[in-house]
Design an enzyme around this catalytic site. Structure first.
Site, PDB file in Angstrom:
ATOM      1  CB  SER A 149     -45.791   5.381  50.819  1.00 53.91           C
ATOM      2  OG  SER A 149     -45.122   4.383  50.102  1.00 53.91           O
ATOM      3  NE  ARG A 188     -50.644   7.182  50.562  1.00 51.44           N
ATOM      4  CZ  ARG A 188     -49.700   7.468  51.439  1.00 51.44           C
ATOM      5  NH1 ARG A 188     -49.133   6.523  52.140  1.00 51.44           N
ATOM      6  NH2 ARG A 188     -49.318   8.708  51.614  1.00 51.44           N
ATOM      7  N   GLY A 224     -52.057   2.755  54.633  1.00 53.64           N
ATOM      8  CA  GLY A 224     -51.201   1.574  54.578  1.00 53.64           C
ATOM      9  C   GLY A 224     -51.611   0.509  55.583  1.00 53.64           C
ATOM     10  CB  CYS A 264     -46.953   6.916  58.800  1.00 51.55           C
ATOM     11  SG  CYS A 264     -45.898   6.256  57.539  1.00 51.55           S
ATOM     12  CB  SER A 299     -44.398  43.334  65.489  1.00 50.50           C
ATOM     13  OG  SER A 299     -43.857  42.100  65.863  1.00 50.50           O
ATOM     14  CG  ASN A 334     -45.930  37.357  68.042  1.00 51.88           C
ATOM     15  OD1 ASN A 334     -46.470  36.318  68.402  1.00 51.88           O
ATOM     16  ND2 ASN A 334     -46.317  38.539  68.476  1.00 51.88           N
ATOM     17  CG  ASP A 374     -48.704  14.317  53.083  1.00 50.68           C
ATOM     18  OD1 ASP A 374     -49.465  14.337  54.054  1.00 50.68           O
ATOM     19  OD2 ASP A 374     -48.709  13.401  52.220  1.00 50.68           O
ATOM     20  N   GLY A 426     -46.272  10.752  59.174  1.00 50.89           N
ATOM     21  CA  GLY A 426     -47.715  10.765  59.463  1.00 50.89           C
ATOM     22  C   GLY A 426     -48.013  10.106  60.801  1.00 50.89           C
ATOM     23  N   GLY A 463     -47.527  14.814  59.933  1.00 49.43           N
ATOM     24  CA  GLY A 463     -46.677  15.126  61.079  1.00 49.43           C
ATOM     25  C   GLY A 463     -47.011  16.409  61.811  1.00 49.43           C
ATOM     26  CG  ASP A 477     -52.216   8.929  48.153  1.00 48.87           C
ATOM     27  OD1 ASP A 477     -51.408   9.550  48.865  1.00 48.87           O
ATOM     28  OD2 ASP A 477     -52.958   8.029  48.582  1.00 48.87           O
TER      29      ASP A 477
HETATM   30  P1  RVP Z   1     -50.980  13.099  59.754  1.00 49.40           P
HETATM   31  O1  RVP Z   1     -51.540  14.449  59.385  1.00 49.40           O
HETATM   32  O2  RVP Z   1     -49.791  13.191  60.643  1.00 49.40           O
HETATM   33  O3  RVP Z   1     -52.044  12.196  60.304  1.00 49.40           O
HETATM   34  O4  RVP Z   1     -50.434  12.447  58.404  1.00 49.40           O
HETATM   35  C1  RVP Z   1     -51.234  12.256  57.277  1.00 49.40           C
HETATM   36  C2  RVP Z   1     -50.379  11.737  56.146  1.00 49.40           C
HETATM   37  O5  RVP Z   1     -49.837  10.447  56.482  1.00 49.40           O
HETATM   38  C3  RVP Z   1     -51.108  11.496  54.842  1.00 49.40           C
HETATM   39  O6  RVP Z   1     -51.340  12.656  54.085  1.00 49.40           O
HETATM   40  C4  RVP Z   1     -50.172  10.528  54.135  1.00 49.40           C
HETATM   41  O7  RVP Z   1     -49.108  11.171  53.471  1.00 49.40           O
HETATM   42  C5  RVP Z   1     -49.602   9.723  55.277  1.00 49.40           C
HETATM   43  N1  RVP Z   1     -50.233   8.408  55.418  1.00 49.40           N
HETATM   44  C6  RVP Z   1     -51.498   8.028  55.137  1.00 49.40           C
HETATM   45  N2  RVP Z   1     -51.619   6.719  55.445  1.00 49.40           N
HETATM   46  C7  RVP Z   1     -50.423   6.347  55.906  1.00 49.40           C
HETATM   47  C8  RVP Z   1     -50.059   5.017  56.355  1.00 49.40           C
HETATM   48  O8  RVP Z   1     -50.890   4.147  56.508  1.00 49.40           O
HETATM   49  N3  RVP Z   1     -48.789   4.813  56.594  1.00 49.40           N
HETATM   50  N4  RVP Z   1     -49.586   7.385  55.907  1.00 49.40           N
END
Ligand code: RVP
Length: 503
Positions: free
Chosen positions: A263, A418, A409, A319, A22, A460, A358, A316, A360, A261
């Site tokens: 899955s 979706r 979902g 998810c 740095s 850093n 997207d 997610g 996690g 959008d």
């Molecule tokens: P997180 O930020 O970890 O809450 O994840 C959000 C993401 O999870 C959404 O942008 C989408 O891609 C996904 N998602 C949304 N609904 C569901 C589900 O019901 N399985 N998954």
């Protein structure tokens, strides 16, 4: 024979960044988080560049018009959820595009014959203490008065007292006429020592509210993301079923960027949707596609015209796709592979197609890791759902404030499009859950803190831009034991009611 990848699929928490040299220049105020959201040719500028690398998820519990305004103020983009009627989604887009900074549509409204109990319930649910009292209880009804916390003392009033008995009525209320500027509205607020100013039209219908605090905050949003007409930039989610009606309605409403959008995005349905958009709008309409988790998926969507590609299956927080169907990939492995594919494609064609990680993101440092692994921007659901600006209700659970957060979902969202595989229009089994997330306050404060951490880590690593981070980051895998070493350990924590020794 099935192909078996020998390398396990990995998540963000399995990596750390190794600091780089740095220089004295590597200070947070010198870091730029600007990043492209739409594809561009070498030497040209992308149609949309965000000022921060964050977008909010295409979800009922996350992205409505309020979220879109709040996030655009910080420099990011919200993708307004598509699992609602075309008309109501287009209306949300219209509200964002016509939003005049500082003039907000009243989202807490009651009728004069409702009671103190209704006031307290609404305040609890939304966290807002200013309630417009209109003839029909709507945001644009004839204004009859205003209720703020100054108008009642809960200990002195019966919960069944009618609002008309304690509200500030029109003859005592200071209000402004439609058409005044924000600075004129602010002068009235200061001259009359009030905290908010209702704005009415000639028929005394409520148009908006101006809050003293909003005027101040407008002045302190140097990152806000505006189009050429000074309206906030807004995104929207679409599906592969009703796109022929939904896309024209959203375009007409002024949407800046859309995303398919789904899955699972490596499908003929996405190709058909992208083709229809390109045939009808050429490159004037911006649309991302996804979600994919490998090079094949990326190449397919790019070949069919995607402006950006979204990565992530099953990571997610809400998810359960991996548990239900056994498909998906650790988010870190997916981002690393797709980022490589994006760079190869750029090398080959001179066209840069941004990629979005997207889902996690659990810790703020995961944002920095996602960017370092090659993501151009990050989509978050759980993170944004926790804030005042998300559409879901704030609820007290076991003494703590929570916000509701449910997956697209889940049965609650009823978003079968979706997860559609072209069969009948029904969600046959759930791929998401309905949950609570701890309420965390305002989007502004939280985003600032998270991005301060990102900038600090970038310093850093000795880098001043996302591009440089992607090119120069050095990452290491971590062992399970070194993860333990990363938290506080072998000490007795003072601020826990039950002392904890972690080893
Ligand atoms: P997180 O930020 O970890 O809450 O994840 C959000 C993401 O999870 C959404 O942008 C989408 O891609 C996904 N998602 C949304 N609904 C569901 C589900 O019901 N399985 N998954």
């Amino acid at each position: 024979m099935a192909i078996v990848l020998q390398e396990p699929s990995r998540t963000f928490s399995e990596y750390l960044l190794i600091p780089g040299y740095s220089s004295a220049e590597a200070r947070p105020e010198n870091v730029s988080l600007k990043t492209p959201i739409t594809k561009f040719k070498k030497g040209e500028e992308p149609a949309i560049t965000m000022n921060i690398p964050l977008v909010s998820a295409v979800m009922q519990a996350v992205s409505d018009d309020h979220m879109a305004v709040a996030l655009a103020k910080e420099g990011g983009v919200a993708f307004i959820y598509g699992s609602q009627s075309i008309e109501s989604q287009a209306n949300m887009v219209r509200k964002v595009k016509s939003y005049k900074a500082g003039f907000v549509t009243s989202d807490c409204n009651l009728k004069p014959d409702q009671t103190l109990k209704d006031v307290l319930y609404l305040k609890e649910r939304t966290g807002h203490s200013t309630i417009a009292i209109t003839e029909d209880g709507t945001a644009n009804g004839k204004l009859m008065g205003i209720v703020t916390s100054k108008d009642y003392r809960v200990s002195r009033l019966d919960a069944d007292t009618k609002i008309s008995e304690f509200m500030t009525p029109m003859d005592k209320l200071v209000y402004g006429k439609e058409g005044i500027t924000l600075s004129e509205a602010n002068d009235i607020i200061w001259d009359n020592k009030v905290n908010q100013l209702p704005i009415v039209d000639d028929e005394m219908h409520l148009k908006s509210l101006v809050f003293r605090k909003d005027y101040d905050s407008h002045k302190s949003n140097p990152n806000e993301l505006l189009d050429a007409n000074k309206s906030y930039i807004v995104g929207a989610g679409i599906n592969t079923r009703d796109f022929k009606e939904r896309v024209p309605a959203l375009v007409e409403a002024g949407v800046d960027v859309m995303t398919i959008d789904s899955s699972e995005g490596y499908s003929e349905w996405q190709a058909i949707t992208l083709k229809w958009i390109r045939d009808n709008y050429g490159d004037t309409v911006k649309v991302g596609a996804g979600n994919v988790v490998d090079k094949e998926g990326f190449d397919f969507l790019v070949e069919h015209g995607a402006d950006f590609v979204k990565i992530g299956i099953g990571g997610g927080s809400i998810c359960i796709t991996r548990e239900q169907k056994g498909i998906g990939r650790g988010q870190a492995s997916a981002v690393l592979e797709v980022a490589k594919a994006r760079d190869e494609y750029y090398e080959k064609t001179g066209i840069y197609v941004p990629i979005c990680s997207d889902g996690g993101i659990v810790h703020d440092y995961h944002m920095t890791l996602a960017l370092a692994m090659g993501a151009d921007f990050i989509m978050l659901g759980r993170y944004f759902a926790r804030f005042d600006e998300s559409p879901s209700a704030r609820i007290m659970v076991n003494g703590n404030y929570m916000k509701e957060y449910w997956g697209e979902g889940s049965a609650r969202a009823r978003n079968w499009q979706r997860y559609d595989l072209g069969g009948d229009a029904k969600l046959k089994f759930e791929e998401g859950v309905d949950s609570y997330v701890p309420y965390a306050g305002s989007l502004h404060d939280n985003v600032k803190l998270s991005l301060d951490k990102v900038k600090s880590t970038m310093c850093n690593c000795g880098v001043l831009s996302i591009k440089q981070l992607q090119a120069e980051a050095k990452l290491t895998l971590v062992s399970a034991t070194s993860i333990v070493e990363g938290g506080a350990h072998d000490v007795v924590l003072k601020d826990n009611s039950v002392a904890t020794v972690r080893r």
